[in-house]
Design a protein around this motif. Structure first.
Motif, PDB file in Angstrom:
ATOM      1  N   TRP A 298      48.619 -19.746 -91.501  1.00  0.00           N
ATOM      2  CA  TRP A 298      48.158 -18.479 -92.071  1.00  0.00           C
ATOM      3  C   TRP A 298      46.700 -18.604 -92.537  1.00  0.00           C
ATOM      4  CZ3 TRP A 298      46.124 -16.513 -96.532  1.00  0.00           C
ATOM      5  CH2 TRP A 298      46.161 -15.118 -96.685  1.00  0.00           C
ATOM      6  N   LEU A 299      46.388 -19.712 -93.186  1.00  0.00           N
ATOM      7  CA  LEU A 299      45.015 -19.929 -93.649  1.00  0.00           C
ATOM      8  C   LEU A 299      44.052 -20.006 -92.468  1.00  0.00           C
ATOM      9  CD1 LEU A 299      45.645 -22.592 -96.435  1.00  0.00           C
ATOM     10  CD2 LEU A 299      44.977 -20.206 -96.778  1.00  0.00           C
ATOM     11  N   LEU A 300      44.467 -20.663 -91.390  1.00  0.00           N
ATOM     12  CA  LEU A 300      43.607 -20.769 -90.215  1.00  0.00           C
ATOM     13  C   LEU A 300      43.351 -19.397 -89.604  1.00  0.00           C
ATOM     14  CD1 LEU A 300      42.152 -22.777 -88.329  1.00  0.00           C
ATOM     15  CD2 LEU A 300      44.236 -22.840 -86.954  1.00  0.00           C
ATOM     16  N   ALA A 301      44.374 -18.546 -89.621  1.00  0.00           N
ATOM     17  CA  ALA A 301      44.224 -17.198 -89.063  1.00  0.00           C
ATOM     18  C   ALA A 301      43.339 -16.312 -89.932  1.00  0.00           C
ATOM     19  CB  ALA A 301      45.598 -16.551 -88.889  1.00  0.00           C
ATOM     20  N   HIS A 302      43.155 -16.668 -91.203  1.00  0.00           N
ATOM     21  CA  HIS A 302      42.350 -15.868 -92.126  1.00  0.00           C
ATOM     22  C   HIS A 302      41.132 -16.639 -92.631  1.00  0.00           C
ATOM     23  CE1 HIS A 302      46.329 -13.945 -92.188  1.00  0.00           C
ATOM     24  NE2 HIS A 302      45.700 -12.836 -92.511  1.00  0.00           N
ATOM     25  N   ASP A 303      40.603 -17.557 -91.816  1.00  0.00           N
ATOM     26  CA  ASP A 303      39.543 -18.433 -92.335  1.00  0.00           C
ATOM     27  C   ASP A 303      38.169 -17.768 -92.361  1.00  0.00           C
ATOM     28  OD1 ASP A 303      38.720 -18.568 -89.658  1.00  0.00           O
ATOM     29  OD2 ASP A 303      38.240 -20.696 -89.805  1.00  0.00           O
ATOM     30  N   GLN A 304      38.114 -16.473 -92.103  1.00  0.00           N
ATOM     31  CA  GLN A 304      36.846 -15.755 -92.281  1.00  0.00           C
ATOM     32  C   GLN A 304      36.529 -15.533 -93.755  1.00  0.00           C
ATOM     33  OE1 GLN A 304      34.681 -15.007 -89.923  1.00  0.00           O
ATOM     34  NE2 GLN A 304      36.006 -15.843 -88.316  1.00  0.00           N
ATOM     35  N   HIS A 305      37.510 -15.739 -94.614  1.00  0.00           N
ATOM     36  CA  HIS A 305      37.292 -15.582 -96.053  1.00  0.00           C
ATOM     37  C   HIS A 305      36.257 -16.594 -96.537  1.00  0.00           C
ATOM     38  CE1 HIS A 305      38.105 -15.554-100.380  1.00  0.00           C
ATOM     39  NE2 HIS A 305      38.670 -14.362-100.192  1.00  0.00           N
ATOM     40  N   ARG A 306      35.463 -16.184 -97.523  1.00  0.00           N
ATOM     41  CA  ARG A 306      34.384 -17.039 -98.019  1.00  0.00           C
ATOM     42  C   ARG A 306      34.895 -18.391 -98.492  1.00  0.00           C
ATOM     43  NH1 ARG A 306      32.364 -18.115-102.999  1.00  0.00           N
ATOM     44  NH2 ARG A 306      33.761 -16.580-103.938  1.00  0.00           N
ATOM     45  N   LEU A 307      35.984 -18.413 -99.242  1.00  0.00           N
ATOM     46  CA  LEU A 307      36.503 -19.675 -99.764  1.00  0.00           C
ATOM     47  C   LEU A 307      37.182 -20.533 -98.701  1.00  0.00           C
ATOM     48  CD1 LEU A 307      37.962 -18.614-103.235  1.00  0.00           C
ATOM     49  CD2 LEU A 307      35.840 -19.843-102.769  1.00  0.00           C
ATOM     50  N   LEU A 308      37.405 -19.963 -97.531  1.00  0.00           N
ATOM     51  CA  LEU A 308      38.019 -20.716 -96.437  1.00  0.00           C
ATOM     52  C   LEU A 308      37.010 -21.112 -95.372  1.00  0.00           C
ATOM     53  CD1 LEU A 308      41.364 -18.741 -96.007  1.00  0.00           C
ATOM     54  CD2 LEU A 308      40.966 -20.869 -97.265  1.00  0.00           C
ATOM     55  N   GLY A 309      35.728 -20.914 -95.658  1.00  0.00           N
ATOM     56  CA  GLY A 309      34.688 -21.411 -94.763  1.00  0.00           C
ATOM     57  C   GLY A 309      34.002 -20.400 -93.890  1.00  0.00           C
ATOM     58  N   ARG A 310      34.311 -19.100 -94.079  1.00  0.00           N
ATOM     59  CA  ARG A 310      33.676 -18.037 -93.285  1.00  0.00           C
ATOM     60  C   ARG A 310      33.800 -18.281 -91.775  1.00  0.00           C
ATOM     61  NH1 ARG A 310      30.728 -14.793 -96.710  1.00  0.00           N
ATOM     62  NH2 ARG A 310      29.987 -15.721 -98.665  1.00  0.00           N
ATOM     63  N   GLY A 311      34.916 -18.800 -91.340  1.00  0.00           N
ATOM     64  CA  GLY A 311      35.149 -19.021 -89.909  1.00  0.00           C
ATOM     65  C   GLY A 311      34.627 -20.336 -89.375  1.00  0.00           C
ATOM     66  N   GLY A 312      33.963 -21.117 -90.223  1.00  0.00           N
ATOM     67  CA  GLY A 312      33.376 -22.369 -89.748  1.00  0.00           C
ATOM     68  C   GLY A 312      34.396 -23.409 -89.335  1.00  0.00           C
ATOM     69  N   VAL A 313      35.570 -23.375 -89.946  1.00  0.00           N
ATOM     70  CA  VAL A 313      36.586 -24.383 -89.629  1.00  0.00           C
ATOM     71  C   VAL A 313      37.126 -24.168 -88.218  1.00  0.00           C
ATOM     72  CG1 VAL A 313      38.852 -25.280 -90.260  1.00  0.00           C
ATOM     73  CG2 VAL A 313      37.211 -24.714 -92.045  1.00  0.00           C
ATOM     74  N   SER A 314      37.527 -22.959 -87.898  1.00  0.00           N
ATOM     75  CA  SER A 314      38.089 -22.685 -86.577  1.00  0.00           C
ATOM     76  C   SER A 314      37.026 -22.648 -85.491  1.00  0.00           C
ATOM     77  CB  SER A 314      38.847 -21.353 -86.591  1.00  0.00           C
ATOM     78  OG  SER A 314      37.983 -20.287 -86.940  1.00  0.00           O
ATOM     79  N   ARG A 315      35.787 -22.404 -85.878  1.00  0.00           N
ATOM     80  CA  ARG A 315      34.715 -22.294 -84.883  1.00  0.00           C
ATOM     81  C   ARG A 315      34.521 -23.593 -84.103  1.00  0.00           C
ATOM     82  NH1 ARG A 315      30.540 -21.107 -88.171  1.00  0.00           N
ATOM     83  NH2 ARG A 315      31.378 -18.992 -88.383  1.00  0.00           N
TER      84      ARG A 315
END
Length: 421
Positions: free
Chosen positions: A25-42
């Protein structure tokens, strides 16, 4: 007791399903600022997928400054092709979860044996989610699986353990350290010979199938000092004292550039050499091995490698969690307090990245304090791990010469084996 034994694996399975669902769920919503703004999945969707395209044409990414991995990483990054009905990113995450499940299953199986413990499986199942969704978007879980399976196989199948260590080393080097603590004698000869043969065979195969298999050495040699390393923490604090350096993205990480960075990198390398010199001295002088010694030695070695490295990326904590979990499967391990420090450092790592990474990049006081806390915990864990490993190698009290009685060498406790056997 049998009822409890049967229910514990079921509880661990339920915990694994719940926590991994949360990570997804966190990976699917990692655009959130505290989750890295998409940098993790990118990194998977862009960088890994780009490398996949190069590798699928029979070549390693030659000249790519971001490609710093041994040839064995190629098959891992090509593996999502096994699931052609999924996108590359989805297939990569699915295979990462499979590797995660293999580790958890192996730890449960080991923990259910007589004289063993399920604490290791518990640490892995509940510890990995402390890194949020990061482990699902890096291939370090797959690498850790090689090391975990190697250590769990060593006692009964040293040749298999050696081969697994070699395969892991060709993916990301550090699993070779899983062989540091093999008992002297035939076990060591079998494990290390198997590792050499398996490693050479796979390397020859990869060199035949792919072009430019050793280009990664040129890129790895250019690495600087990552901002999350121990040296980077010192340089971050130095910025508050007037040091003119700054952080810049290069070689796939945020690294410091400026005066004295080269000296800090050289010092890190010198500390690595000194740390492993101490580890080898332990092996020469140790007189007592227990069933847990190979596991404990592997954790100590990787901790020393991590703490003295120029790079301490957040996914390095995956390695340490896996090795700590293997240690905790044995009731004779010396590393329980070390495992607790690793769990604490893992929790702080999540605050560092992805939550407050901007603070670390700009070396604010918040960022510096976070790095002091995380790296302080890791340094304490490494020091304590080495001390406890060193002490465990001493013969127990009363093992020396007793007047009127002949002794034939180092005494071994009921839980251990005599060194050299």
């Amino acid at each position: 007791m049998s009822v409890l034994t049967n229910h514990r694996p079921l509880a661990l399975a339920a915990a694994w399903l719940a926590t991994r669902a949360g990570m997804l769920w966190l990976l699917a919503h990692d655009q959130h600022r505290l989750l890295g703004r998409g940098g993790v999945s990118r990194e998977v969707g862009r960088l890994y997928f780009h490398w996949y395209g190069v590798l699928s044409h029979g070549a390693f990414p030659a000249g790519d400054r971001l490609w710093q991995y041994p040839p064995g990483a190629g098959p891992v990054l090509l593996a999502p092709a096994l699931l052609p009905w999924l996108t590359y990113s989805t297939a990569f995450v699915a295979l990462t979860l499979v590797a995660d499940l293999v580790i958890a299953g192996a730890l449960v199986r080991a923990g259910l044996r007589s004289g063993r413990s399920l604490r290791g499986a518990l640490l892995w199942v509940l510890g990995l989610p402390l890194l949020l969704h990061v482990p699902l978007a890096r291939y370090d879980v797959q690498v850790t699986a090689f090391a975990v399976l190697c250590l769990l196989a060593q006692a009964r199948l040293p040749r298999t353990g050696g081969a697994l260590a070699a395969l892991g080393a060709l993916v990301k080097v550090w699993p070779a350290l899983a062989l540091v603590g093999t008992p002297r004698g035939r076990t060591t000869r079998d494990a290390w010979t198997s590792a050499a043969v398996a490693g050479a065979a796979l390397l020859a195969l990869l060199a035949t199938v792919f072009r430019d298999p050793f280009d990664f050495l040129r890129q790895q040699g250019g690495r600087g000092v990552q901002i999350e390393s121990l040296g980077g923490t010192v340089l971050g604090l130095a910025r508050h004292a007037g040091w003119p350096g700054r952080a810049r993205y290069q070689y796939g990480a945020m690294e410091f550039v400026g005066p004295y960075v080269g000296s800090v990198a050289a010092l890190s390398l010198a500390l690595t050499v000194a740390a492993f010199g101490a580890l080898l001295l332990w092996r020469v002088r140790a007189r007592r091995w227990t069933a847990a010694t190979p596991h404990d030695a592997a954790l100590t070695a990787v901790l020393l490698f991590t703490v003295t490295s120029r790079v301490i990326s957040p996914q390095y904590m995956v390695w340490l969690l896996g090795l700590a979990a293997v240690c905790l499967t044995s009731r004779h391990t010396t590393q329980r307090p070390v495992a607790a420090l690793i769990v604490a450092a893992t929790a702080v790592s999540t605050v560092v990245y992805p939550m407050l990474y901007g603070e670390v990049i700009h070396s604010t006081w918040t960022g510096c304090l976070l790095m002091v806390g995380r790296n302080g915990l890791l340094a304490a864990a490494a020091g304590l791990s080495l001390v406890r490993l060193w002490r465990s190698g001493r013969p127990p009290a009363g093992a020396g010469h007793i007047p009127g009685r002949r002794t034939r060498g180092a005494h071994a406790s009921p839980a251990g084996v005599r060194a050299g056997r």
